[in-house]
Design a protein around this motif. Structure first.
Motif, short mmCIF file in Angstrom:
data_model
loop_
_atom_site.label_atom_id
_atom_site.label_comp_id
_atom_site.label_asym_id
_atom_site.label_seq_id
_atom_site.Cartn_x
_atom_site.Cartn_y
_atom_site.Cartn_z
N HIS A 130 -29.92 41.99 7.16
CA HIS A 130 -29.42 43.03 8.06
C HIS A 130 -28.32 42.47 8.97
CE1 HIS A 130 -29.39 46.53 10.64
NE2 HIS A 130 -29.49 45.71 11.70
N GLU A 131 -27.23 43.21 9.05
CA GLU A 131 -26.13 42.82 9.93
C GLU A 131 -25.97 43.88 11.01
OE1 GLU A 131 -22.58 42.21 7.76
OE2 GLU A 131 -23.43 40.64 6.45
N PRO A 132 -26.00 43.52 12.24
CA PRO A 132 -25.88 44.51 13.32
C PRO A 132 -24.50 45.17 13.33
CG PRO A 132 -25.72 42.30 14.21
CD PRO A 132 -26.10 42.14 12.77
N ARG A 133 -24.47 46.43 13.72
CA ARG A 133 -23.21 47.15 13.85
C ARG A 133 -22.52 46.72 15.13
NH1 ARG A 133 -26.10 52.88 13.56
NH2 ARG A 133 -26.96 51.84 15.40
N ILE A 134 -21.22 46.96 15.17
CA ILE A 134 -20.47 46.60 16.37
C ILE A 134 -20.97 47.38 17.58
CG2 ILE A 134 -18.69 48.32 15.83
CD1 ILE A 134 -18.21 44.91 17.62
N GLN A 135 -21.43 48.64 17.34
CA GLN A 135 -21.93 49.45 18.45
C GLN A 135 -23.23 48.90 19.01
OE1 GLN A 135 -20.97 50.66 15.53
NE2 GLN A 135 -19.28 52.09 15.91
N ASP A 136 -23.98 48.13 18.20
CA ASP A 136 -25.26 47.58 18.67
C ASP A 136 -25.06 46.39 19.60
OD1 ASP A 136 -26.57 49.45 17.12
OD2 ASP A 136 -26.68 48.13 15.37
N ILE A 137 -23.90 45.77 19.52
CA ILE A 137 -23.70 44.56 20.33
C ILE A 137 -22.57 44.72 21.33
CG2 ILE A 137 -24.63 43.03 18.56
CD1 ILE A 137 -21.83 42.47 17.61
N ASP A 138 -21.81 45.80 21.23
CA ASP A 138 -20.69 46.02 22.14
C ASP A 138 -20.80 47.43 22.73
OD1 ASP A 138 -18.33 46.25 23.52
OD2 ASP A 138 -17.03 45.61 21.86
N GLU A 139 -21.14 47.52 24.00
CA GLU A 139 -21.32 48.82 24.63
C GLU A 139 -20.02 49.61 24.68
OE1 GLU A 139 -23.16 52.05 26.26
OE2 GLU A 139 -24.01 50.28 25.26
N ARG A 140 -18.88 48.90 24.75
CA ARG A 140 -17.60 49.63 24.75
C ARG A 140 -17.38 50.34 23.42
NH1 ARG A 140 -13.31 45.21 26.45
NH2 ARG A 140 -14.57 44.10 24.90
N ALA A 141 -17.76 49.68 22.32
CA ALA A 141 -17.66 50.33 21.01
C ALA A 141 -18.61 51.52 20.93
CB ALA A 141 -17.96 49.32 19.90
N ALA A 142 -19.80 51.39 21.50
CA ALA A 142 -20.74 52.50 21.51
C ALA A 142 -20.18 53.68 22.29
CB ALA A 142 -22.08 52.04 22.10
N ALA A 155 -19.73 66.49 10.73
CA ALA A 155 -19.12 65.16 10.91
C ALA A 155 -19.62 64.48 12.17
CB ALA A 155 -17.60 65.30 10.94
N GLY A 156 -19.77 65.28 13.24
CA GLY A 156 -20.28 64.70 14.49
C GLY A 156 -21.69 64.18 14.32
N ALA A 157 -22.55 64.95 13.62
CA ALA A 157 -23.92 64.50 13.42
C ALA A 157 -23.97 63.24 12.55
CB ALA A 157 -24.73 65.63 12.78
N VAL A 158 -23.14 63.19 11.51
CA VAL A 158 -23.13 62.01 10.63
C VAL A 158 -22.62 60.79 11.38
CG1 VAL A 158 -22.05 61.02 8.59
CG2 VAL A 158 -22.92 63.36 8.51
N HIS A 159 -21.54 60.94 12.13
CA HIS A 159 -20.99 59.80 12.88
C HIS A 159 -21.97 59.31 13.93
CE1 HIS A 159 -17.70 57.20 14.02
NE2 HIS A 159 -17.89 57.52 15.30
N TRP A 160 -22.65 60.24 14.56
CA TRP A 160 -23.66 59.87 15.55
C TRP A 160 -24.77 59.04 14.90
CZ3 TRP A 160 -27.09 64.11 18.30
CH2 TRP A 160 -27.92 63.50 19.24
N ALA A 161 -25.27 59.51 13.73
CA ALA A 161 -26.36 58.82 13.05
C ALA A 161 -25.93 57.44 12.56
CB ALA A 161 -26.86 59.67 11.88
N ARG A 162 -24.69 57.32 12.09
CA ARG A 162 -24.26 56.06 11.49
C ARG A 162 -23.84 55.01 12.52
NH1 ARG A 162 -23.21 55.87 6.10
NH2 ARG A 162 -21.67 54.25 6.42
N THR A 163 -23.47 55.44 13.71
CA THR A 163 -22.94 54.47 14.67
C THR A 163 -23.81 54.26 15.90
OG1 THR A 163 -21.61 56.17 15.77
CG2 THR A 163 -20.59 54.97 13.95
#
Length: 355
Positions: free
Chosen positions: A41-53, A115-123
Protein backbone atom coordinates in the motif's frame (compact mmCIF):
# COMPACT_ATOMS: atom_id res chain seq x y z
CA UNK A 1 16.08 -47.17 -27.86
CA UNK A 2 15.81 -49.53 -24.89
CA UNK A 3 12.55 -50.18 -23.06
CA UNK A 4 14.02 -48.72 -19.86
CA UNK A 5 15.00 -45.52 -21.61
CA UNK A 6 11.53 -45.19 -23.01
CA UNK A 7 9.98 -45.35 -19.53
CA UNK A 8 12.42 -42.71 -18.34
CA UNK A 9 11.39 -40.29 -21.11
CA UNK A 10 7.68 -40.71 -20.32
CA UNK A 11 8.28 -40.10 -16.62
CA UNK A 12 10.18 -36.90 -17.32
CA UNK A 13 7.12 -35.38 -18.97
CA UNK A 14 5.26 -35.45 -15.64
CA UNK A 15 8.07 -34.19 -13.45
CA UNK A 16 7.84 -30.59 -12.15
CA UNK A 17 9.95 -28.18 -14.10
CA UNK A 18 13.17 -27.28 -12.30
CA UNK A 19 14.65 -23.79 -12.51
CA UNK A 20 17.77 -22.30 -11.02
CA UNK A 21 17.21 -19.12 -9.00
CA UNK A 22 19.65 -16.28 -8.70
CA UNK A 23 21.50 -17.89 -5.79
CA UNK A 24 22.18 -21.11 -7.61
CA UNK A 25 19.51 -23.12 -5.79
CA UNK A 26 17.02 -25.18 -7.73
CA UNK A 27 13.34 -24.12 -7.34
CA UNK A 28 10.42 -26.23 -8.40
CA UNK A 29 7.49 -24.29 -10.00
CA UNK A 30 4.47 -26.40 -9.01
CA UNK A 31 2.00 -23.66 -10.14
CA UNK A 32 3.02 -21.35 -13.04
CA UNK A 33 0.08 -18.96 -12.14
CA UNK A 34 0.72 -18.51 -8.47
CA UNK A 35 -1.01 -15.53 -6.81
CA UNK A 36 1.60 -12.75 -6.70
CA UNK A 37 -0.27 -11.03 -3.85
CA UNK A 38 -1.29 -7.40 -3.51
CA UNK A 39 1.31 -4.69 -4.05
CA UNK A 40 2.34 -2.83 -0.93
CA UNK A 41 0.00 0.00 0.00
CA UNK A 42 1.25 3.45 -0.95
CA UNK A 43 -0.34 6.46 0.75
CA UNK A 44 -1.95 9.13 -1.41
CA UNK A 45 -0.58 12.62 -1.44
CA UNK A 46 -3.80 13.81 0.23
CA UNK A 47 -3.15 11.43 3.15
CA UNK A 48 0.18 13.02 3.99
CA UNK A 49 -0.23 16.60 2.77
CA UNK A 50 -3.15 18.61 4.17
CA UNK A 51 -2.67 21.27 1.49
CA UNK A 52 -3.26 18.64 -1.19
CA UNK A 53 -6.35 17.47 0.70
CA UNK A 54 -7.66 21.04 0.76
CA UNK A 55 -7.10 21.31 -2.98
CA UNK A 56 -9.09 18.12 -3.55
CA UNK A 57 -11.81 19.44 -1.27
CA UNK A 58 -12.04 22.62 -3.33
CA UNK A 59 -12.22 20.59 -6.57
CA UNK A 60 -15.10 18.50 -5.21
CA UNK A 61 -16.90 21.62 -3.99
CA UNK A 62 -16.35 23.28 -7.38
CA UNK A 63 -17.92 20.28 -9.15
CA UNK A 64 -20.96 20.33 -6.86
CA UNK A 65 -21.30 24.09 -7.28
CA UNK A 66 -21.09 23.72 -11.06
CA UNK A 67 -23.89 21.15 -10.84
CA UNK A 68 -26.04 23.66 -8.96
CA UNK A 69 -25.37 26.37 -11.54
CA UNK A 70 -26.14 23.96 -14.38
CA UNK A 71 -29.47 23.02 -12.76
CA UNK A 72 -30.36 26.70 -12.47
CA UNK A 73 -29.34 27.09 -16.12
CA UNK A 74 -31.64 24.19 -17.04
CA UNK A 75 -34.60 25.89 -15.36
CA UNK A 76 -33.76 29.28 -16.87
CA UNK A 77 -33.45 27.74 -20.36
CA UNK A 78 -36.80 26.01 -19.96
CA UNK A 79 -38.50 29.27 -19.06
CA UNK A 80 -36.71 31.74 -21.34
CA UNK A 81 -35.85 29.96 -24.61
CA UNK A 82 -38.72 29.77 -27.13
CA UNK A 83 -39.67 26.32 -28.37
CA UNK A 84 -39.37 27.38 -32.03
CA UNK A 85 -35.88 28.94 -31.75
CA UNK A 86 -33.08 27.16 -33.67
CA UNK A 87 -29.31 27.52 -33.52
CA UNK A 88 -26.46 26.15 -35.63
CA UNK A 89 -24.30 23.58 -33.84
CA UNK A 90 -21.44 21.96 -35.74
CA UNK A 91 -21.58 19.25 -37.04
CA UNK A 92 -25.27 18.59 -36.37
CA UNK A 93 -26.46 21.72 -38.17
CA UNK A 94 -29.58 23.58 -37.11
CA UNK A 95 -31.13 22.14 -33.95
CA UNK A 96 -33.66 23.36 -31.44
CA UNK A 97 -32.06 25.82 -29.06
CA UNK A 98 -34.27 24.69 -26.18
CA UNK A 99 -33.42 21.00 -26.57
CA UNK A 100 -29.72 21.80 -26.89
CA UNK A 101 -29.73 23.98 -23.78
CA UNK A 102 -31.74 21.48 -21.74
CA UNK A 103 -29.56 18.54 -22.75
CA UNK A 104 -26.33 20.42 -22.09
CA UNK A 105 -27.26 21.85 -18.71
CA UNK A 106 -28.84 18.65 -17.40
CA UNK A 107 -25.88 16.62 -18.61
CA UNK A 108 -23.43 18.95 -16.87
CA UNK A 109 -25.49 18.86 -13.66
CA UNK A 110 -25.53 15.07 -13.54
CA UNK A 111 -21.91 14.68 -14.61
CA UNK A 112 -20.61 17.11 -12.00
CA UNK A 113 -22.43 15.34 -9.17
CA UNK A 114 -20.99 12.00 -10.28
CA UNK A 115 -17.50 13.38 -10.88
CA UNK A 116 -17.53 15.17 -7.54
CA UNK A 117 -18.54 11.99 -5.71
CA UNK A 118 -15.86 9.94 -7.50
CA UNK A 119 -13.12 12.50 -6.88
CA UNK A 120 -14.14 12.75 -3.24
CA UNK A 121 -13.99 8.96 -2.81
CA UNK A 122 -10.65 8.59 -4.60
CA UNK A 123 -8.78 11.43 -2.94
CA UNK A 124 -10.30 12.15 0.48
CA UNK A 125 -12.21 9.14 1.79
CA UNK A 126 -10.42 6.39 3.66
CA UNK A 127 -7.90 4.48 1.52
CA UNK A 128 -7.37 1.53 3.86
CA UNK A 129 -7.85 -1.92 2.34
CA UNK A 130 -10.10 -4.12 4.46
CA UNK A 131 -11.19 -7.73 4.16
CA UNK A 132 -14.58 -8.63 5.59
CA UNK A 133 -15.84 -12.21 5.41
CA UNK A 134 -19.37 -12.85 4.17
CA UNK A 135 -21.92 -13.55 6.85
CA UNK A 136 -25.39 -15.04 6.95
CA UNK A 137 -28.32 -12.94 5.72
CA UNK A 138 -29.88 -12.98 9.17
CA UNK A 139 -27.25 -11.08 11.10
CA UNK A 140 -26.61 -11.55 14.76
CA UNK A 141 -26.97 -8.58 17.12
CA UNK A 142 -23.20 -8.40 17.42
CA UNK A 143 -22.93 -8.18 13.64
CA UNK A 144 -25.51 -5.41 13.41
CA UNK A 145 -23.65 -3.52 16.10
CA UNK A 146 -20.44 -3.94 14.14
CA UNK A 147 -22.12 -2.68 10.97
CA UNK A 148 -23.28 0.46 12.72
CA UNK A 149 -19.82 0.95 14.14
CA UNK A 150 -18.29 0.49 10.69
CA UNK A 151 -20.78 2.95 9.25
CA UNK A 152 -19.93 5.51 11.90
CA UNK A 153 -16.24 4.91 11.30
CA UNK A 154 -16.71 5.29 7.53
CA UNK A 155 -18.63 8.52 8.01
CA UNK A 156 -15.84 9.78 10.21
CA UNK A 157 -13.13 8.79 7.75
CA UNK A 158 -15.03 10.33 4.82
CA UNK A 159 -14.68 13.69 6.46
CA UNK A 160 -18.32 14.56 5.78
CA UNK A 161 -18.76 16.08 9.19
CA UNK A 162 -15.42 17.82 9.20
CA UNK A 163 -15.38 19.07 5.61
CA UNK A 164 -18.36 21.40 5.71
CA UNK A 165 -17.64 22.90 2.28
CA UNK A 166 -18.10 19.56 0.57
CA UNK A 167 -21.12 18.71 2.68
CA UNK A 168 -22.94 21.96 1.93
CA UNK A 169 -22.24 21.99 -1.80
CA UNK A 170 -23.14 18.31 -2.19
CA UNK A 171 -26.46 18.76 -0.41
CA UNK A 172 -27.09 21.87 -2.50
CA UNK A 173 -26.46 20.00 -5.77
CA UNK A 174 -28.63 17.04 -4.73
CA UNK A 175 -31.42 19.37 -3.58
CA UNK A 176 -31.53 21.42 -6.77
CA UNK A 177 -31.20 18.56 -9.25
CA UNK A 178 -34.77 17.15 -8.76
CA UNK A 179 -36.14 20.56 -9.72
CA UNK A 180 -35.20 19.70 -13.31
CA UNK A 181 -37.78 16.92 -13.32
CA UNK A 182 -40.42 19.16 -11.75
CA UNK A 183 -39.89 21.83 -14.39
CA UNK A 184 -40.17 19.21 -17.15
CA UNK A 185 -43.82 18.78 -16.23
CA UNK A 186 -44.46 21.87 -18.33
CA UNK A 187 -43.87 19.78 -21.46
CA UNK A 188 -47.00 17.81 -20.71
CA UNK A 189 -48.61 20.71 -22.55
CA UNK A 190 -49.87 24.19 -21.82
CA UNK A 191 -52.32 24.56 -19.00
CA UNK A 192 -55.76 23.78 -20.42
CA UNK A 193 -57.45 26.42 -18.27
CA UNK A 194 -61.10 26.10 -19.39
CA UNK A 195 -60.39 25.08 -23.01
CA UNK A 196 -61.58 21.53 -22.40
CA UNK A 197 -64.95 22.87 -21.28
CA UNK A 198 -65.73 24.71 -24.53
CA UNK A 199 -66.02 23.87 -28.23
CA UNK A 200 -66.55 25.97 -31.38
CA UNK A 201 -70.30 25.68 -31.00
CA UNK A 202 -72.04 28.93 -30.11
CA UNK A 203 -75.45 30.56 -30.56
CA UNK A 204 -76.34 30.98 -34.23
CA UNK A 205 -73.69 28.68 -35.73
CA UNK A 206 -75.04 26.51 -38.53
CA UNK A 207 -74.75 22.72 -38.51
CA UNK A 208 -72.54 21.73 -41.48
CA UNK A 209 -72.96 18.26 -42.96
CA UNK A 210 -69.69 16.36 -42.52
CA UNK A 211 -70.00 14.69 -45.94
CA UNK A 212 -71.42 17.43 -48.19
CA UNK A 213 -69.95 20.43 -46.31
CA UNK A 214 -73.33 22.15 -46.75
CA UNK A 215 -75.61 23.57 -44.05
CA UNK A 216 -78.21 21.10 -42.84
CA UNK A 217 -81.97 21.57 -43.10
CA UNK A 218 -84.45 19.53 -41.03
CA UNK A 219 -85.70 17.76 -44.18
CA UNK A 220 -82.15 16.49 -44.83
CA UNK A 221 -82.48 14.17 -41.83
CA UNK A 222 -84.97 11.34 -42.11
CA UNK A 223 -86.37 9.24 -39.27
CA UNK A 224 -83.93 6.52 -38.26
CA UNK A 225 -80.92 8.01 -40.05
CA UNK A 226 -77.66 9.08 -38.44
CA UNK A 227 -76.01 12.28 -39.69
CA UNK A 228 -72.67 13.79 -38.66
CA UNK A 229 -71.94 17.52 -38.54
CA UNK A 230 -69.46 20.15 -37.38
CA UNK A 231 -69.86 23.88 -36.67
CA UNK A 232 -69.96 26.54 -39.33
CA UNK A 233 -66.58 28.11 -40.04
CA UNK A 234 -64.50 24.97 -39.41
CA UNK A 235 -62.57 23.93 -42.52
CA UNK A 236 -60.59 20.74 -43.10
CA UNK A 237 -57.47 22.68 -44.15
CA UNK A 238 -57.43 24.70 -40.93
CA UNK A 239 -54.32 24.20 -38.81
CA UNK A 240 -56.44 23.51 -35.72
CA UNK A 241 -59.01 21.36 -37.55
CA UNK A 242 -58.20 18.03 -35.91
CA UNK A 243 -58.09 19.50 -32.42
CA UNK A 244 -61.34 21.42 -32.81
CA UNK A 245 -63.33 18.71 -34.58
CA UNK A 246 -62.27 16.27 -31.86
CA UNK A 247 -64.31 18.38 -29.44
CA UNK A 248 -67.09 19.71 -31.68
CA UNK A 249 -67.99 16.57 -33.71
CA UNK A 250 -71.77 16.15 -33.66
CA UNK A 251 -74.22 13.42 -34.53
CA UNK A 252 -77.88 14.00 -35.31
CA UNK A 253 -80.75 11.52 -35.28
CA UNK A 254 -84.41 12.16 -36.06
CA UNK A 255 -86.74 10.37 -33.63
CA UNK A 256 -90.46 10.37 -33.37
CA UNK A 257 -91.21 13.01 -30.72
CA UNK A 258 -93.39 10.54 -28.80
CA UNK A 259 -90.39 8.16 -28.53
CA UNK A 260 -88.29 10.72 -26.65
CA UNK A 261 -88.45 9.89 -22.92
CA UNK A 262 -86.44 12.79 -21.50
CA UNK A 263 -88.33 16.11 -21.36
CA UNK A 264 -85.21 18.27 -21.57
CA UNK A 265 -84.02 16.28 -24.56
CA UNK A 266 -87.35 16.99 -26.24
CA UNK A 267 -87.09 20.71 -25.43
CA UNK A 268 -83.56 20.85 -26.87
CA UNK A 269 -84.51 19.08 -30.10
CA UNK A 270 -86.29 20.29 -33.23
CA UNK A 271 -89.12 18.20 -34.65
CA UNK A 272 -87.58 15.09 -33.08
CA UNK A 273 -84.06 15.85 -34.36
CA UNK A 274 -81.66 15.43 -31.43
CA UNK A 275 -78.01 16.47 -31.53
CA UNK A 276 -75.39 14.82 -29.33
CA UNK A 277 -71.62 14.85 -29.08
CA UNK A 278 -70.04 12.20 -31.26
CA UNK A 279 -67.18 11.72 -28.78
CA UNK A 280 -67.55 8.76 -26.43
CA UNK A 281 -67.30 9.66 -22.75
CA UNK A 282 -65.06 6.67 -22.05
CA UNK A 283 -61.78 7.31 -23.90
CA UNK A 284 -62.91 9.63 -26.69
CA UNK A 285 -63.56 7.24 -29.58
CA UNK A 286 -66.05 8.40 -32.24
CA UNK A 287 -69.51 6.94 -31.65
CA UNK A 288 -70.89 5.80 -34.98
CA UNK A 289 -73.04 2.64 -34.79
CA UNK A 290 -76.79 3.35 -34.57
CA UNK A 291 -79.62 0.86 -34.09
CA UNK A 292 -82.93 2.26 -35.38
CA UNK A 293 -85.41 0.10 -33.46
CA UNK A 294 -83.92 0.64 -29.99
CA UNK A 295 -82.48 4.15 -30.61
CA UNK A 296 -79.22 2.92 -29.14
CA UNK A 297 -75.85 4.15 -30.37
CA UNK A 298 -72.71 2.07 -29.85
CA UNK A 299 -69.08 3.05 -29.48
CA UNK A 300 -67.03 0.52 -31.53
CA UNK A 301 -63.93 0.77 -29.31
CA UNK A 302 -65.24 -0.69 -26.02
CA UNK A 303 -68.95 -1.24 -26.71
CA UNK A 304 -70.28 1.59 -24.55
CA UNK A 305 -73.95 1.94 -25.45
CA UNK A 306 -76.08 5.09 -25.12
CA UNK A 307 -79.85 5.50 -25.37
CA UNK A 308 -80.54 8.50 -27.62
CA UNK A 309 -84.22 8.44 -26.72
CA UNK A 310 -83.43 8.89 -23.02
CA UNK A 311 -80.88 11.70 -22.77
CA UNK A 312 -78.11 9.54 -24.28
CA UNK A 313 -77.60 7.92 -20.90
CA UNK A 314 -75.19 4.96 -20.62
CA UNK A 315 -76.98 1.59 -20.65
CA UNK A 316 -73.94 -0.63 -21.16
CA UNK A 317 -70.15 -0.48 -21.16
CA UNK A 318 -67.40 1.43 -19.38
CA UNK A 319 -68.44 4.99 -20.27
CA UNK A 320 -68.83 7.12 -17.17
CA UNK A 321 -71.62 9.50 -18.15
CA UNK A 322 -74.12 10.36 -20.87
CA UNK A 323 -73.23 12.03 -24.16
CA UNK A 324 -73.58 15.84 -23.93
CA UNK A 325 -76.51 17.24 -25.89
CA UNK A 326 -76.44 20.36 -28.10
CA UNK A 327 -79.54 22.54 -28.09
CA UNK A 328 -80.62 23.24 -31.69
CA UNK A 329 -83.30 25.12 -33.60
CA UNK A 330 -83.99 26.43 -37.11
CA UNK A 331 -83.07 29.96 -38.27
CA UNK A 332 -85.10 32.23 -40.54
CA UNK A 333 -83.52 30.66 -43.63
CA UNK A 334 -84.62 27.18 -42.62
CA UNK A 335 -81.19 25.87 -41.62
CA UNK A 336 -80.44 24.03 -38.41
CA UNK A 337 -78.42 26.13 -35.98
CA UNK A 338 -76.97 25.76 -32.50
CA UNK A 339 -78.42 27.75 -29.62
CA UNK A 340 -75.18 27.66 -27.66
CA UNK A 341 -72.36 25.32 -26.70
CA UNK A 342 -72.60 21.94 -25.00
CA UNK A 343 -73.73 22.41 -21.42
CA UNK A 344 -70.91 20.18 -20.15
CA UNK A 345 -67.43 19.20 -21.45
CA UNK A 346 -67.40 16.55 -24.14
CA UNK A 347 -65.40 13.35 -24.13
CA UNK A 348 -63.83 11.51 -21.19
CA UNK A 349 -63.80 12.93 -17.70
CA UNK A 350 -60.71 14.69 -16.37
CA UNK A 351 -59.69 15.50 -12.84
CA UNK A 352 -60.29 19.26 -13.07
CA UNK A 353 -63.83 18.74 -14.35
CA UNK A 354 -66.44 20.67 -12.44
CA UNK A 355 -69.25 18.72 -10.83
Amino acid sequence: MSETGSHENVSEKHLPKEQENGHGAVAVADDPFADPGMPPHEPRIQDIDERAAKRSERVVAMLFTTSMLATLGFIASFVLIPVDKYIYVWPAGNIGALNFALGTTLGVALFCIGAGAVHWARTLMSDHELVDERHAVSAEPETRTKVMEDFAQGAKESGLGRRSLIRKTMFGALTLLPLSGVVLLRDLGPLPEDKLEHTLWSKGKLLINENTHEPLRPEDISVGSLTFAWPEGLEEDDEEFQKEVAKAALMLVRLEPEDIKDKRELDWSHEGIVAYSKICTHVGCPVSLYEQQTHHVLCPCHQSTFDLADGARVIFGPAGHALPQLKISVNNDGFLEALGDFEEPVGPAYWERRA
